[in-house]
Scaffold this active site. Structure first.
Site, PDB file in Angstrom:
ATOM      1  N   ASN A 107      37.060   1.361  12.163  1.00 19.61           N
ATOM      2  CA  ASN A 107      38.292   1.810  11.858  1.00 19.61           C
ATOM      3  C   ASN A 107      39.204   0.651  11.775  1.00 19.61           C
ATOM      4  O   ASN A 107      38.704  -0.517  12.372  1.00 19.61           O
ATOM      5  CB  ASN A 107      39.016   2.647  12.978  1.00 19.61           C
ATOM      6  CG  ASN A 107      38.746   2.329  14.386  1.00 19.61           C
ATOM      7  OD1 ASN A 107      37.760   1.550  14.696  1.00 19.61           O
ATOM      8  ND2 ASN A 107      39.802   2.378  15.150  1.00 19.61           N
ATOM      9  N   GLU A 142      43.305  -1.152  11.499  1.00 21.62           N
ATOM     10  CA  GLU A 142      44.655  -0.829  11.790  1.00 21.62           C
ATOM     11  C   GLU A 142      45.621  -2.347  11.386  1.00 21.62           C
ATOM     12  O   GLU A 142      44.952  -3.390  11.055  1.00 21.62           O
ATOM     13  CB  GLU A 142      45.010  -0.608  13.160  1.00 21.62           C
ATOM     14  CG  GLU A 142      44.211   0.374  13.845  1.00 21.62           C
ATOM     15  CD  GLU A 142      44.251   0.531  15.176  1.00 21.62           C
ATOM     16  OE1 GLU A 142      43.869   1.585  15.961  1.00 21.62           O
ATOM     17  OE2 GLU A 142      44.590  -0.202  15.884  1.00 21.62           O
ATOM     18  N   HIS A 160      40.239   5.077   8.786  1.00 25.33           N
ATOM     19  CA  HIS A 160      39.411   5.720  10.157  1.00 25.33           C
ATOM     20  C   HIS A 160      37.989   5.369   9.843  1.00 25.33           C
ATOM     21  O   HIS A 160      37.462   5.292   8.470  1.00 25.33           O
ATOM     22  CB  HIS A 160      39.507   7.448   9.932  1.00 25.33           C
ATOM     23  CG  HIS A 160      40.702   7.883  10.199  1.00 25.33           C
ATOM     24  ND1 HIS A 160      41.067   9.095  10.967  1.00 25.33           N
ATOM     25  CD2 HIS A 160      42.152   7.416  10.051  1.00 25.33           C
ATOM     26  CE1 HIS A 160      42.099   9.184  11.215  1.00 25.33           C
ATOM     27  NE2 HIS A 160      42.863   8.129  10.599  1.00 25.33           N
ATOM     28  N   GLU A 200      35.213   7.058   9.421  1.00 25.09           N
ATOM     29  CA  GLU A 200      34.301   7.855   8.682  1.00 25.09           C
ATOM     30  C   GLU A 200      34.913   7.537   7.329  1.00 25.09           C
ATOM     31  O   GLU A 200      34.056   7.566   6.226  1.00 25.09           O
ATOM     32  CB  GLU A 200      34.528   9.312   8.750  1.00 25.09           C
ATOM     33  CG  GLU A 200      33.999   9.841  10.165  1.00 25.09           C
ATOM     34  CD  GLU A 200      34.875   9.320  11.355  1.00 25.09           C
ATOM     35  OE1 GLU A 200      34.550  10.027  12.714  1.00 25.09           O
ATOM     36  OE2 GLU A 200      35.844   8.716  11.230  1.00 25.09           O
ATOM     37  N   CYS A 220      37.831  13.280  13.716  1.00 25.55           N
ATOM     38  CA  CYS A 220      39.101  13.847  13.880  1.00 25.55           C
ATOM     39  C   CYS A 220      39.053  14.913  12.566  1.00 25.55           C
ATOM     40  O   CYS A 220      38.163  14.913  11.604  1.00 25.55           O
ATOM     41  CB  CYS A 220      40.461  13.135  13.859  1.00 25.55           C
ATOM     42  SG  CYS A 220      40.536  12.302  12.181  1.00 25.55           S
ATOM     43  N   CYS A 222      39.223  13.231   9.142  1.00 25.43           N
ATOM     44  CA  CYS A 222      37.790  12.877   8.778  1.00 25.43           C
ATOM     45  C   CYS A 222      36.839  13.986   8.626  1.00 25.43           C
ATOM     46  O   CYS A 222      35.988  13.701   7.320  1.00 25.43           O
ATOM     47  CB  CYS A 222      37.223  11.738   9.883  1.00 25.43           C
ATOM     48  SG  CYS A 222      38.240  10.324  10.023  1.00 25.43           S
TER      49      CYS A 222
END
Length: 291
Positions: free
Chosen positions: A64, A66, A77, A79, A104, A107
């Site tokens: 991931n 950010e 993310h 995935e 989540c 994903c």
């Protein structure tokens, strides 16, 4: 110092499994922590790692990302990173994924852009993957259909002959006007990226090429989701290539070209500009239109 690796070639995968006295599939969970360590998460400090096994026999990492100073929906993310990594490496099929935390809904939906996604086998390595004793996804591989039993995906909107995200695309795009020289290689790579874009729902393909301070070029293309919101923008996809290929800090990015249709209903320019100005304020950014 050796650069982090996000792709392990087939021969090494087989050697690693043999040395560990494991099957290749059993090897995947043991690599999840290594993937987690590569995440770039200055906001949440929550490292997610996904390790995928493709039909070529190669192993791929996803992590991931950010971006401080931007809304959270700019995040990538693990995935999404994984699927983008497979696409960049022209991997035609994803068979198994071991991931550090339960995927989540975002994903699980993005995975649907892979043909026969319901048959991808998922293993969640976290001890906190769920509190349901009957949850078959915990501690062992189980098909994605168990995590998303009532799915919505490409088969609801597209014909069977339309290529999906890991399949070959050729959008046959060309420039409206031949661009003036702006790093010819950068321009040609951006157009090539746009021609690989997966945009069957909007018909608005786009691609990006990034140039770093060492003269290296990285590419990424827009990848849509049938559910729209999980779609992966071309700059974020190019950042995946940048990271996978050994790129360091984003400030090393010095020039970017975005190619998209002039009359597109779905445009990437403003989103791309905001992201790039935030992560590398001195970047030279150019948009070229195609048809």
């Amino acid at each position: 110092m050796a650069r982090p690796r996000f792709v392990i070639e087939t021969s090494e995968v087989e050697s690693m499994a043999k040395q560990s006295n494991l099957t290749v599939v059993q090897l995947l969970p043991s690599l999840v922590k290594s993937a987690q360590s590569l995440a770039r998460v200055p906001i949440s400090k929550f490292h997610v790692g996904a390790v995928g096994y493709g039909s070529s026999g190669r192993i791929f990492f996803g992590v991931n990302l950010e971006f401080p100073g931007l809304p959270l929906h700019y995040s990538v993310h693990a995935e999404q990173f994984l699927v983008t990594n497979l696409s960049i490496q022209s991997e035609p099929r994803l068979d198994y994924v071991a991931v550090s935390a339960a995927p989540c809904g975002h994903c699980r939906q993005f995975f649907q852009e892979i043909r026969r996604a319901q048959d991808i086998n998922i293993l969640i390595t976290s001890d906190e993957s769920g509190d349901d004793e009957n949850d078959k996804s915990c501690g062992q591989f189980s098909p994605l259909r168990h995590l998303l039993p009532h799915r919505f995906g490409p088969e609801d909107l597209l014909g069977e002959d339309v290529p999906l995200v890991l399949e070959k695309h050729n959008n046959a795009l060309s420039f409206i006007n031949k661009p003036e020289t702006f790093g010819d290689d950068l321009i040609s790579h951006a157009l090539e990226a746009a021609n690989r874009s997966h945009a069957p729902y909007s018909q608005c393909p786009s691609g990006v090429a990034i140039l770093d301070s060492e003269g290296k070029i990285y590419r990424g293309w827009y990848m849509e989701s049938a559910a729209y919101n999980p779609s992966m923008g071309p700059v974020r996809a190019a950042l995946v290539d940048f990271i996978v290929s050994g790129g360091g800090g984003y400030e090393q990015i010095v020039a970017v070209v975005l190619v998209e249709k002039e009359d597109a209903l779905v445009k990437q320019e403003q989103t791309a500009r905001l992201l790039l100005q935030t992560i590398s304020p001195k970047v030279e950014f150019r948009v070229l239109h195609c048809k």
